[in-house]
Structures are given as structure tokens and as C-alpha cells.
Design a protein around this motif. Sequence first.
Motif, PDB file in Angstrom:
ATOM      1  N   LEU A  22       4.929 -14.580  14.329  1.00 50.95           N
ATOM      2  CA  LEU A  22       4.633 -13.738  13.167  1.00 50.95           C
ATOM      3  C   LEU A  22       5.582 -12.543  13.117  1.00 50.95           C
ATOM      4  O   LEU A  22       5.963 -12.097  12.037  1.00 50.95           O
ATOM      5  N   ALA A  23       5.986 -12.057  14.279  1.00 46.88           N
ATOM      6  CA  ALA A  23       6.952 -10.958  14.316  1.00 46.88           C
ATOM      7  C   ALA A  23       8.336 -11.448  13.881  1.00 46.88           C
ATOM      8  O   ALA A  23       9.046 -10.762  13.152  1.00 46.88           O
ATOM      9  N   SER A  24       8.689 -12.666  14.322  1.00 44.89           N
ATOM     10  CA  SER A  24      10.000 -13.217  13.982  1.00 44.89           C
ATOM     11  C   SER A  24       9.926 -14.744  14.030  1.00 44.89           C
ATOM     12  O   SER A  24      10.078 -15.332  15.110  1.00 44.89           O
ATOM     13  N   PRO A  25       9.706 -15.393  12.900  1.00 45.56           N
ATOM     14  CA  PRO A  25       9.595 -16.856  12.880  1.00 45.56           C
ATOM     15  C   PRO A  25      10.805 -17.572  13.477  1.00 45.56           C
ATOM     16  O   PRO A  25      10.664 -18.653  14.049  1.00 45.56           O
ATOM     17  N   LYS A  26      11.979 -16.971  13.402  1.00 44.14           N
ATOM     18  CA  LYS A  26      13.188 -17.606  13.939  1.00 44.14           C
ATOM     19  C   LYS A  26      13.173 -17.710  15.459  1.00 44.14           C
ATOM     20  O   LYS A  26      13.966 -18.446  16.041  1.00 44.14           O
ATOM     21  N   LEU A  27      12.281 -16.970  16.112  1.00 44.65           N
ATOM     22  CA  LEU A  27      12.158 -17.077  17.570  1.00 44.65           C
ATOM     23  C   LEU A  27      11.716 -18.463  18.008  1.00 44.65           C
ATOM     24  O   LEU A  27      11.883 -18.834  19.171  1.00 44.65           O
ATOM     25  N   ALA A  28      11.156 -19.241  17.101  1.00 45.97           N
ATOM     26  CA  ALA A  28      10.673 -20.579  17.440  1.00 45.97           C
ATOM     27  C   ALA A  28      11.775 -21.424  18.053  1.00 45.97           C
ATOM     28  O   ALA A  28      11.545 -22.158  19.016  1.00 45.97           O
ATOM     29  N   ILE A  29      12.968 -21.316  17.523  1.00 48.37           N
ATOM     30  CA  ILE A  29      14.081 -22.122  18.033  1.00 48.37           C
ATOM     31  C   ILE A  29      14.422 -21.706  19.457  1.00 48.37           C
ATOM     32  O   ILE A  29      14.594 -22.551  20.332  1.00 48.37           O
ATOM     33  N   LYS A  30      14.486 -20.408  19.714  1.00 50.29           N
ATOM     34  CA  LYS A  30      14.784 -19.933  21.069  1.00 50.29           C
ATOM     35  C   LYS A  30      13.678 -20.316  22.044  1.00 50.29           C
ATOM     36  O   LYS A  30      13.951 -20.717  23.170  1.00 50.29           O
ATOM     37  N   LEU A  31      12.433 -20.181  21.619  1.00 48.47           N
ATOM     38  CA  LEU A  31      11.320 -20.540  22.497  1.00 48.47           C
ATOM     39  C   LEU A  31      11.335 -22.026  22.819  1.00 48.47           C
ATOM     40  O   LEU A  31      11.107 -22.431  23.961  1.00 48.47           O
ATOM     41  N   ALA A  32      11.608 -22.854  21.835  1.00 49.75           N
ATOM     42  CA  ALA A  32      11.622 -24.295  22.055  1.00 49.75           C
ATOM     43  C   ALA A  32      12.828 -24.723  22.893  1.00 49.75           C
ATOM     44  O   ALA A  32      12.720 -25.644  23.695  1.00 49.75           O
ATOM     45  N   ARG A  33      13.947 -24.054  22.722  1.00 48.81           N
ATOM     46  CA  ARG A  33      15.159 -24.414  23.490  1.00 48.81           C
ATOM     47  C   ARG A  33      15.083 -23.928  24.923  1.00 48.81           C
ATOM     48  O   ARG A  33      15.361 -24.656  25.851  1.00 48.81           O
ATOM     49  N   GLY A  34      14.745 -22.672  25.090  1.00 54.13           N
ATOM     50  CA  GLY A  34      14.758 -22.102  26.425  1.00 54.13           C
ATOM     51  C   GLY A  34      13.365 -21.954  26.985  1.00 54.13           C
ATOM     52  O   GLY A  34      13.096 -22.287  28.124  1.00 54.13           O
ATOM     53  N   GLY A  35      12.495 -21.455  26.159  1.00 55.21           N
ATOM     54  CA  GLY A  35      11.107 -21.301  26.546  1.00 55.21           C
ATOM     55  C   GLY A  35      10.920 -20.464  27.790  1.00 55.21           C
ATOM     56  O   GLY A  35      11.779 -19.701  28.200  1.00 55.21           O
ATOM     57  N   PHE A  36       9.781 -20.657  28.389  1.00 58.47           N
ATOM     58  CA  PHE A  36       9.442 -19.928  29.605  1.00 58.47           C
ATOM     59  C   PHE A  36       9.507 -20.841  30.809  1.00 58.47           C
ATOM     60  O   PHE A  36       9.138 -20.475  31.887  1.00 58.47           O
TER      61      PHE A  36
END
Length: 97
Positions: free
Chosen positions: A57-71
Motif C-alpha cells: 500500500l505504501a509502494s505497489p511497485k515493491l511487489a517486484i522487489k519482494l518477489a525477486r529478492g524477498g526475505f
Amino acid sequence: MLLGCGSRGGTRRDILKECWRLLSGNEPYSSSTEELTPVRLDRISAVPLAMTAMLLLASPKLAIKLARGGFGAHLLDLGSIRLIERDDFPRRENPRK
């Protein structure tokens, strides 16, 4: 599904709609929500989902970074997200076999 929504260019409004469908148990979550996030049995299991929703919700574009690198390696990648979002997902054979 939230990561998929964000990685497809979803807006904050789209992510909120997806959150509402998840929380209200509407399709496509009507039969799978408790299986994926067993909040009734383990309330703390909602924390990662809530944190992901807040980040998107803060930044929808973070989805790509989370899915690529994630935790960590245990998270879904973009290919897995696309596979799960398919209408024939439960019946489809694993294409990597």
C-alpha cells in the motif's frame, strides 16, 4: 496474490480490493484462506500478510522487489505467483518436471 497484484502494475486501490476479498473470504479465497493463513489457529500468522499489505500500500511497485529478492529463498518468485494465479492452477501439472 497481493504480490501478483502489485507486480502486474496494480494500484493501491487494486491492492485494497484484493485485501478486502481476502479478509471477507470472497472468491478466489472462499475455500483457501484458512489453509494459507490459519489465523483462527495462529493469530501471529497474520503478521507477514499484514506487513506485506502495508508495504504494498505504501509502494505497489515493491511487489517486484519482494518477489525477486524477498526475505529468503522460501518466498514465491514471479513465476510461481503467475502459476498460482492461473485459473487451472490446482489441476495443472508442474511444468518443471
